[in-house]
Design an enzyme around this catalytic site. Structure first.
Site, mmCIF file in Angstrom:
data_model
loop_
_atom_site.group_PDB
_atom_site.id
_atom_site.type_symbol
_atom_site.label_atom_id
_atom_site.label_comp_id
_atom_site.label_asym_id
_atom_site.label_seq_id
_atom_site.Cartn_x
_atom_site.Cartn_y
_atom_site.Cartn_z
ATOM 1 N N LYS A 69 0.846 -1.185 0.000
ATOM 2 C CA LYS A 69 0.000 0.000 0.000
ATOM 3 C C LYS A 69 0.886 1.240 0.000
ATOM 4 O O LYS A 69 1.681 1.442 0.923
ATOM 5 C CB LYS A 69 -0.924 0.002 1.223
ATOM 6 C CG LYS A 69 -1.927 1.152 1.240
ATOM 7 C CD LYS A 69 -2.908 1.022 2.385
ATOM 8 C CE LYS A 69 -3.956 2.130 2.354
ATOM 9 N NZ LYS A 69 -4.938 1.997 3.446
ATOM 10 N N ASP A 110 -14.366 5.182 9.453
ATOM 11 C CA ASP A 110 -14.635 5.005 8.018
ATOM 12 C C ASP A 110 -15.074 3.565 7.764
ATOM 13 O O ASP A 110 -14.660 2.921 6.805
ATOM 14 C CB ASP A 110 -13.384 5.349 7.203
ATOM 15 C CG ASP A 110 -13.713 5.568 5.728
ATOM 16 O OD1 ASP A 110 -14.910 5.734 5.396
ATOM 17 O OD2 ASP A 110 -12.791 5.565 4.893
#
Length: 487
Positions: A121, A226
């Site tokens: 990532k 989130d």
């Protein structure tokens, strides 16, 4: 930005040395001067400028000459530095295809030497789709100036710490492998995002698992902030895995309840829209609201002893605040235990204090003057005043004879004469005081005007204007001054 690692195999040690020099220079410069890059890199015979041209060709650095000739790292150059470091560590050996993209990061497949596939990532803060990082994230803390590369590095470090801690406490998260700069290496989750799932065999069980994760996180002192269908992975066996952790906050955050309710609302909304699930109570064994909706309540969640927000210093909770809270709780407990013993003593102290205060007030009362009698201390002062008036009562006449205002020689004064003499002395003293006040105000006004003129630059102080007269002994001004002193 597209990650093309083909150029990585052709870069030399000098190229990475110059890239590292640009990275070091960007700690204090937005655009690093070319001379500073050359000085930090330390290449011989002007090799730095040749390397910079090669890096410009591959778009690893950006050239800017608006104010001065300088360079700055691009995200591609930052990617190459992180990948090179991880490859040297032996974390992975090859880079594959891109498997995900978001507003803050890109995700790629990487493989180790034995063929194990991992996920890489790369955080890329500063995209046009998400530039409100200063208000939406707490990466900056107390800092005012920043650049996007540094913010990406902070986000990667924070996500790696959360992922490692959650994995150690048994949460279904990817396994954290390594981290360098803005790059995080984790295990590849075999599954799909929940947003891509159209059918589930047991949607009720999946719904309960997801709500249980939100409640379990809150019990450990964290809120995802989130938690939606884009950050939940589900495999063929309907095993749930949550991802994306940089924005997690503590339950002690001032907006913690709002974030918790928002996460719960996103899950209810998605399952109601996609799988037609009506609102019901939470997972079995979890506490829920008593209202009609039956959603989990933030206030009913009991925080466990092993709080992760304390260990990780999550947003809204720091170790310093934890120490202060524990100290405050201990002090309150001691005060509560000793409160019953101190009640009697405090009441006695208050009564004694009241008597002392009343005595002080009575001693400070002003003595009323009666028209017939005067207090002793006033009489003493008047006697002193009369003796002083006696001393000053004698005056010299124009003929040189000393005359006294006393009508008799046995020391008895005329009260009327004493009063008239006192009035004359008072008038004369008042006149002299008025004159002194007038002179003082004039001097103060002059000094104030000089200070204001000196501050505004209109006029130099007198000392600075006349200072040149005392410089040296051979000047004409000093000779004139010495002659004037002799005259």
């Amino acid at each position: 930005m597209k990650l093309d690692v083909n150029a990585l195999r052709y870069l030399s040690k000098d190229d990475f040395r110059v890239l590292t020099a640009c990275e070091m220079g960007m700690r204090n410069h937005e655009i690093v001067p070319a001379e500073l890059v050359d000085r930090i890199a330390g290449l011989k015979h002007g090799g730095t400028y040749k390397v910079l041209r090669n890096l410009l060709k591959n778009k690893l650095v950006h050239h800017d000459c608006k104010k001065y000739d300088g360079f700055r790292l691009t995200y591609l150059g930052y990617d190459f530095l992180a990948i090179k470091t991880l490859v040297n560590r032996g974390v992975f050996a090859s880079v594959g295809r891109q498997i995900g993209v978001g507003k803050e990061s890109d995700i790629f497949e990487v493989a180790t030497e034995d063929g194990t596939v991992l996920a890489m990532k790369l955080h890329r803060l500063g995209r046009t789709s998400f530039r409100a990082v200063k208000s939406k994230r707490d990466y900056l803390a107390h800092r005012r100036s920043f650049n996007w590369l540094y913010l990406s590095r902070l986000a990667a470090l924070k996500e790696f710490a959360f992922m490692k801690a959650l994995g150690d406490h048994g949460f279904p998260v990817p396994t954290a492998v390594d981290c360098n700069r803005h790059c995080v290496i984790m295990s590849l989750v075999p599954g799909y995002p929940l947003v891509q799932i159209r059918e589930l065999q047991n949607p009720d069980d999946v719904f309960d698992k997801i709500l249980g994760l939100v409640i379990r996180l809150a019990e450990h002192g964290l809120i995802h902030c989130d938690f939606n269908e884009f950050n939940i992975m589900i495999d063929d066996d309907e095993t749930v895995t949550m991802i994306d952790f940089p924005q997690m906050v503590s339950v002690s955050h001032r907006n913690a309840q709002m974030y918790f309710d928002r996460d719960i609302g996103c899950i209810y909304k998605f399952f109601n829209k996609r799988f037609n699930l009506t609102e019901k109570g939470g997972q079995d064994g979890s506490e829920t609201d008593d209202d009609d909706s039956g959603r989990p309540s933030f206030l009913s969640i009991q925080k466990s002893s092993g709080a992760l927000d304390k260990e990780l210093a999550a947003s809204g909770f720091t170790k310093k605040e934890q120490v202060e809270i524990e100290k405050f709780i201990d002090e309150n407990a001691e005060e509560h235990d000793s409160g019953s013993d101190d009640e009697d003593s405090t009441s006695e102290q208050e009564s004694e204090g009241g008597d002392a205060v009343s005595a002080e007030i009575s001693s400070l009362k002003i003595v009323d003057q009666d028209p017939a009698g005067v207090p002793d201390h006033v009489v003493m002062d008047s006697d002193k005043h009369e003796t002083s008036s006696k001393e000053h009562a004698t005056s010299t006449s124009p003929s040189g004879e000393n005359k006294s205002t006393d009508p008799t020689d046995d020391g008895i004064e005329d009260p009327k004469g004493a009063e008239s003499g006192g009035d004359d002395d008072d008038d004369s003293s008042e006149d002299t005081e008025d004159e002194d006040d007038a002179l003082l105000t004039k001097q103060l006004n002059k000094q104030r005007k000089r200070a204001m003129a000196a501050a505004l630059g209109r006029r130099r102080p007198l000392n600075s204007r006349n200072a040149y007269k005392d410089k040296g002994k051979g000047t004409m001004n000093s000779k004139i001054q010495r002659q004037a002193c002799q005259w």
